[in-house]
Motif scaffolding. Structure first.
Motif, mmCIF file in Angstrom:
data_model
loop_
_atom_site.group_PDB
_atom_site.id
_atom_site.type_symbol
_atom_site.label_atom_id
_atom_site.label_comp_id
_atom_site.label_asym_id
_atom_site.label_seq_id
_atom_site.Cartn_x
_atom_site.Cartn_y
_atom_site.Cartn_z
ATOM 1 N N TYR A 159 -50.992 27.287 48.000
ATOM 2 C CA TYR A 159 -51.923 27.890 48.951
ATOM 3 C C TYR A 159 -52.582 29.141 48.351
ATOM 4 O O TYR A 159 -51.921 29.923 47.668
ATOM 5 C CB TYR A 159 -51.195 28.313 50.233
ATOM 6 N N PRO A 160 -53.849 29.366 48.660
ATOM 7 C CA PRO A 160 -54.463 30.658 48.346
ATOM 8 C C PRO A 160 -54.091 31.670 49.434
ATOM 9 O O PRO A 160 -53.916 31.316 50.601
ATOM 10 C CB PRO A 160 -55.974 30.359 48.395
ATOM 11 N N ASP A 195 -52.151 31.181 44.885
ATOM 12 C CA ASP A 195 -53.256 31.865 44.217
ATOM 13 C C ASP A 195 -53.537 33.113 45.050
ATOM 14 O O ASP A 195 -53.768 33.016 46.258
ATOM 15 C CB ASP A 195 -54.511 30.990 44.176
ATOM 16 N N MET A 228 -64.156 34.582 49.041
ATOM 17 C CA MET A 228 -63.185 33.494 48.905
ATOM 18 C C MET A 228 -63.878 32.154 48.673
ATOM 19 O O MET A 228 -63.422 31.336 47.858
ATOM 20 C CB MET A 228 -62.284 33.434 50.136
ATOM 21 N N TYR A 233 -62.157 28.767 47.379
ATOM 22 C CA TYR A 233 -61.117 28.627 48.383
ATOM 23 C C TYR A 233 -61.737 28.435 49.758
ATOM 24 O O TYR A 233 -62.210 29.388 50.376
ATOM 25 C CB TYR A 233 -60.210 29.868 48.391
ATOM 26 N N PHE A 236 -57.443 29.294 53.379
ATOM 27 C CA PHE A 236 -56.535 30.243 52.770
ATOM 28 C C PHE A 236 -55.791 31.034 53.837
ATOM 29 O O PHE A 236 -56.191 31.084 55.004
ATOM 30 C CB PHE A 236 -57.292 31.206 51.845
#
Length: 471
Positions: A159-160, A195, A228, A233, A236
């Motif tokens: 996952y970000p 991330d 983002m 992404y 997130f």
């Protein structure tokens, strides 16, 4: 008397109906629609581009940077710290009247004689994570970015996560937490890898401030979301405290399609209904609470503390440029102003100590790293303006506190922070409050003070989001 008794039941029914009607009116006032916000508002000093698509394409480059300060700048700071200080002696031997003069002199001595000779080492320390810059909506945005490569992803949930700081903090507060998040990549027993993106919010540190009015937390939320998306992404997690919590909350409210979960160590809801419940809390602290957590919530002593400790807030919300002018090019004054907040907002009892408790909760090098970031980037004025923008009429008219948020939300409370809200207050806005925790220690800057505890709380929240959202 007999006639009055006959009227008791009808009057009671009328009062009940009136109370229900009033509650529904408050409830309807609370259910404000999501406001429309501009996704490409221009904040740069130059003219706004006529072709936004072309601008985004041409300005989308992400540059790797090592942000080095020249010797002349460092030498100038050394000279300033070497000047004789003519400070007025404190009236009390503690921090009750602000930063104690004797302790300030000790910190300046350490800063000048111990820290500054090692400044290039401290620079290298701050380079340990990858620094980048890019241009978003006309502003240079600075951020740290930790990525995981494909060979490390096998068998893990990836996952970000966006980490958002507040004032008077910076990216430096998150370094220990970033290490914890990064270590999950190499821990075979941990199912998660992340991330991690840690931006300096606009006007702070290396992220450019604007010369235009109107850049409040809502507009910053748009910039953070655009950042983002630029990094690839689309979905997130968010974690934040202080203004990072405000910005993160706005992101969850405005862009639920992008937010997997919103986690904060300073969840707050300032609405009429929430305030009423807060008053009830103060009158009868056990009214809403689970056993064992009564001491976390507003008593009259907490209200007294708010009055004592938020003078800086009022000043920066009304006259940010004045305090900015006072502190710019004034390293000792800047250190006293910033570090006093790190003392008073970490633990209310630290004001009774001769050293403000600073070295009890933090390493002095870490605190001075944060001060150096503000000083060397000359960002005290632009960072202080977020308070004024947050309370502008334009921000208030958006009624963001009254817009329900359905994104899965997690709230961690740490005992010594400035203010706390109970679940019954928070659920008025965060309708999917799936994670709620209380800790009997810790303060406002928890990411630096107790990173292991914050990390563990965040991981528990991620697990609950996975179950709730079936990720």
């Amino acid at each position: 008397m007999l006639g009055f008794k006959k009227l008791q039941w009808p009057l009671s029914i009328i009062c009940i109906i009136g109370a229900i009607f009033a509650y529904r009116r408050i409830n309807s006032a609370f259910e404000t629609e999501v406001p429309k916000v501009t996704l490409h508002q221009w904040w740069g000093d130059g003219p706004e581009p006529k072709d936004w698509a072309a601008y985004v394409k041409n300005s989308s480059e992400v540059l790797s940077n090592r942000l080095i300060f020249p010797d002349s700048t460092i030498d100038d700071l050394r000279q300033r710290l070497n000047r004789t200080l003519h400070l007025t002696e404190s009236m009390s031997p503690d921090f009750r009247n602000g930063f104690n003069t004797k302790e300030l002199l000790k910190i300046v001595d350490y800063w000048r004689d111990n820290y500054m000779p090692r400044w290039r080492e401290r620079e290298v320390f701050m380079w340990q994570f990858n620094h980048f810059t890019t241009e978003i909506q006309g502003l240079r945005m600075h951020f740290l970015h930790l990525m995981v490569y494909d060979e490390n992803k096998v068998g893990k949930h990836h996952y970000p996560v966006l980490l958002l700081h507040g004032w008077p903090s910076s990216i430096r507060e998150f370094y220990p937490l970033m290490h914890k998040l990064q270590q999950t990549h190499f821990d075979k027993t941990n199912p998660y890898i992340f991330d991690v993106v840690v931006p300096s919010i606009p006007g702070f540190a290396w992220s450019q401030g604007t010369s235009r009015e109107g850049l409040g937390p809502v507009q910053i939320a748009v910039i953070m979301r655009n950042l983002m998306l630029r990094l690839g992404y689309k979905k997130f997690f968010i974690q934040g405290g202080d203004f990072g919590s405000v910005i993160g909350s706005h992101m969850a409210t405005l862009f639920p399609e992008n937010i997997l979960g919103y986690h904060s160590n300073l969840c707050a809801v300032f609405t009429v209904r929430s305030v009423i419940k807060g008053i009830l809390n103060a009158i009868k602290p056990t009214f809403f609470f689970r056993d064992g957590f009564e001491e976390m919530f507003p008593h009259w002593e907490v209200i007294k503390r708010l009055i004592e400790e938020t003078g800086y807030y009022h000043l920066q919300a009304t006259k940010p440029d004045t305090i900015g002018a006072v502190l710019s090019d004034n390293p000792v004054g800047l250190a006293a102003y910033i570090l006093e907040k790190w003392s008073s907002l970490t633990n209310r009892y630290y004001k009774d100590s001769s050293n403000g408790g600073l070295r009890k909760s933090f390493k002095l090098d870490a605190l001075l790293d944060n001060v150096m970031i503000y000083y060397l980037t000359n960002s005290i004025t632009t960072s202080s303006r977020i308070f004024a923008e947050h309370h502008s009429s334009e921000q208030r008219e958006l009624h963001m506190a009254s817009v329900p948020t359905d994104v899965p939300t997690g709230c961690a409370r740490f005992k010594h922070d400035l203010i706390h809200f109970h679940d019954n207050q928070l659920k008025d806005k965060y309708r999917n409050l799936i994670h709620s925790t209380y800790y009997k220690d810790g303060g406002h800057f928890i990411a630096l003070e107790m990173p292991k505890l914050l990390y563990a709380d965040f991981i528990e929240f991620v697990k609950k989001v996975e179950k709730f959202s079936k990720l």
